[in-house]
Design a protein around this motif. Structure first.
Motif, PDB file in Angstrom:
ATOM      1  N   PHE A  64       0.831  -1.205   0.000  1.00  0.00           N
ATOM      2  CA  PHE A  64       0.000   0.000   0.000  1.00  0.00           C
ATOM      3  C   PHE A  64       0.864   1.254   0.000  1.00  0.00           C
ATOM      4  O   PHE A  64       0.632   2.191  -0.779  1.00  0.00           O
ATOM      5  N   MET A  65       1.883   1.292   0.855  1.00  0.00           N
ATOM      6  CA  MET A  65       2.732   2.475   0.954  1.00  0.00           C
ATOM      7  C   MET A  65       3.556   2.684  -0.311  1.00  0.00           C
ATOM      8  O   MET A  65       3.754   3.812  -0.759  1.00  0.00           O
ATOM      9  N   VAL A  66       4.040   1.608  -0.907  1.00  0.00           N
ATOM     10  CA  VAL A  66       4.799   1.722  -2.153  1.00  0.00           C
ATOM     11  C   VAL A  66       3.924   2.339  -3.239  1.00  0.00           C
ATOM     12  O   VAL A  66       4.346   3.252  -3.967  1.00  0.00           O
ATOM     13  N   GLN A  67       2.696   1.860  -3.355  1.00  0.00           N
ATOM     14  CA  GLN A  67       1.782   2.378  -4.366  1.00  0.00           C
ATOM     15  C   GLN A  67       1.417   3.827  -4.086  1.00  0.00           C
ATOM     16  O   GLN A  67       1.337   4.660  -5.006  1.00  0.00           O
ATOM     17  N   LEU A  68       1.195   4.155  -2.808  1.00  0.00           N
ATOM     18  CA  LEU A  68       0.840   5.524  -2.431  1.00  0.00           C
ATOM     19  C   LEU A  68       1.973   6.490  -2.754  1.00  0.00           C
ATOM     20  O   LEU A  68       1.756   7.575  -3.304  1.00  0.00           O
ATOM     21  N   LEU A  69       3.201   6.100  -2.447  1.00  0.00           N
ATOM     22  CA  LEU A  69       4.349   6.957  -2.723  1.00  0.00           C
ATOM     23  C   LEU A  69       4.570   7.127  -4.222  1.00  0.00           C
ATOM     24  O   LEU A  69       4.928   8.214  -4.686  1.00  0.00           O
ATOM     25  N   GLU A  70       4.344   6.075  -4.970  1.00  0.00           N
ATOM     26  CA  GLU A  70       4.497   6.166  -6.426  1.00  0.00           C
ATOM     27  C   GLU A  70       3.473   7.134  -7.014  1.00  0.00           C
ATOM     28  O   GLU A  70       3.794   7.974  -7.857  1.00  0.00           O
ATOM     29  N   THR A  71       2.232   7.041  -6.542  1.00  0.00           N
ATOM     30  CA  THR A  71       1.189   7.965  -6.988  1.00  0.00           C
ATOM     31  C   THR A  71       1.525   9.398  -6.619  1.00  0.00           C
ATOM     32  O   THR A  71       1.364  10.326  -7.419  1.00  0.00           O
ATOM     33  N   THR A  72       2.022   9.574  -5.402  1.00  0.00           N
ATOM     34  CA  THR A  72       2.367  10.905  -4.921  1.00  0.00           C
ATOM     35  C   THR A  72       3.482  11.525  -5.757  1.00  0.00           C
ATOM     36  O   THR A  72       3.416  12.705  -6.128  1.00  0.00           O
ATOM     37  N   LYS A  73       4.497  10.751  -6.066  1.00  0.00           N
ATOM     38  CA  LYS A  73       5.607  11.275  -6.857  1.00  0.00           C
ATOM     39  C   LYS A  73       5.158  11.621  -8.273  1.00  0.00           C
ATOM     40  O   LYS A  73       5.632  12.611  -8.854  1.00  0.00           O
TER      41      LYS A  73
END
Length: 283
Positions: A64-73
């Motif tokens: 979840f965090m990996v996907q969230l950070l990728e979206t954020t970037k």
């Protein structure tokens, strides 16, 4: 002014703040840091903004965090791409933390001269119990904070309201206020809001305001005593009357019960006015 911090949540208001920051940076030659903070959940100690995890972290939480950070970037890159910033040095940062903690730490570590933030405002129970992240930054930042609600990419300031009771020592704040006035070569309107609960004669108040102007060597200013029922209403009405481009105020930065009982007019204005507000914390 060398460094401007723009915290963003990718909202329209945050984008408006970024555009204003770019306009100020073009005047001053300052560099901008565009910062997004992913709210740290309870397991955040197992995760970093680079995607590294510690042993024992839950695989679903990690994903979840990996996907969230990728979206954020991706959102950050889109913001940089779609808002022109020619001639302005802009760097970006994404981190996992509590937003207010990260913002305060960045102000200190990067020696930030100005924070520019968007504000949606808040009202009712949410305002009374929690307040916005913008309000928390206004209350605690060790540098001036400019709050912006509406789009103004060619940010220009000609008429400034400086509202105060002019009773406490405001020398630190006044130095910052003068810098901002001089940056735009704007006219400064000193105003005291005379209310029924703390009424003073206009002649005495004008003497106080003139003493302040003389003490700090102000130039291009007017002196005003404005009558209203409440201080906040008076500031808003006066700013509307002169078509102000900016309101400047000092804030005492109280927190907790003291803040809830006494309130802060500066922080209330951030929530309620359409005019940009520059606040300086009284240390």
């Amino acid at each position: 002014m060398r460094r401007i911090l723009v915290p963003t949540d990718f909202s329209e208001e945050a984008r408006n703040a970024y555009e204003v920051a770019i306009s100020i940076a073009r005047r001053t030659g300052a560099a901008i840091k565009l910062l997004h903070v992913v709210e740290a959940p309870y397991y955040s100690s197992n995760f970093s903004a680079t995607g590294d995890t510690m042993v024992g972290s839950d695989s679903m939480e990690q994903l979840f965090m990996v996907q969230l950070l990728e979206t954020t970037k991706n959102q950050m890159n889109e913001l940089l791409r779609t808002v022109p910033h020619d001639g302005v040095d802009v760097v970006q940062e994404v981190d996992v933390d509590r937003p207010i903690n990260k913002i305060k730490r960045t102000i200190k570590e990067d020696h930030v001269d100005l924070v520019v933030m968007g504000s949606k405002g808040s009202s009712g129970l949410d305002e009374f119990l929690i307040g916005s992240n913008t309000e928390k930054v206004v209350r605690s930042a060790d540098c001036p904070v400019l709050t912006v609600k509406h789009r103004n990419p060619d940010f220009d300031v000609q008429e400034i309201v400086l509202a105060s009771d002019f009773k406490r020592e405001i020398s630190t704040a006044m130095n910052e206020f003068k810098k901002f006035q001089q940056l735009f070569d704007a006219r400064l309107h000193l105003v005291y809001i005379n209310t029924p609960g703390a009424f003073e004669s206009s002649s005495n108040l004008r003497q106080k305001l003139q003493h302040t102007a003389d003490k700090y060597g102000l130039q291009n200013y007017t002196i005003n005593v404005y009558n209203d029922v409440l201080e906040e209403d008076g500031i808003l009405h006066f700013a509307n009357d002169i078509r102000a481009d900016l309101i400047m105020m000092a804030t005492h930065g109280r927190t907790g019960l003291s803040h809830l009982l006494s309130g802060s007019i500066a922080e209330d204005l951030v929530n309620h006015t359409r005019v940009p507000v520059l606040t300086v914390h009284l240390k």
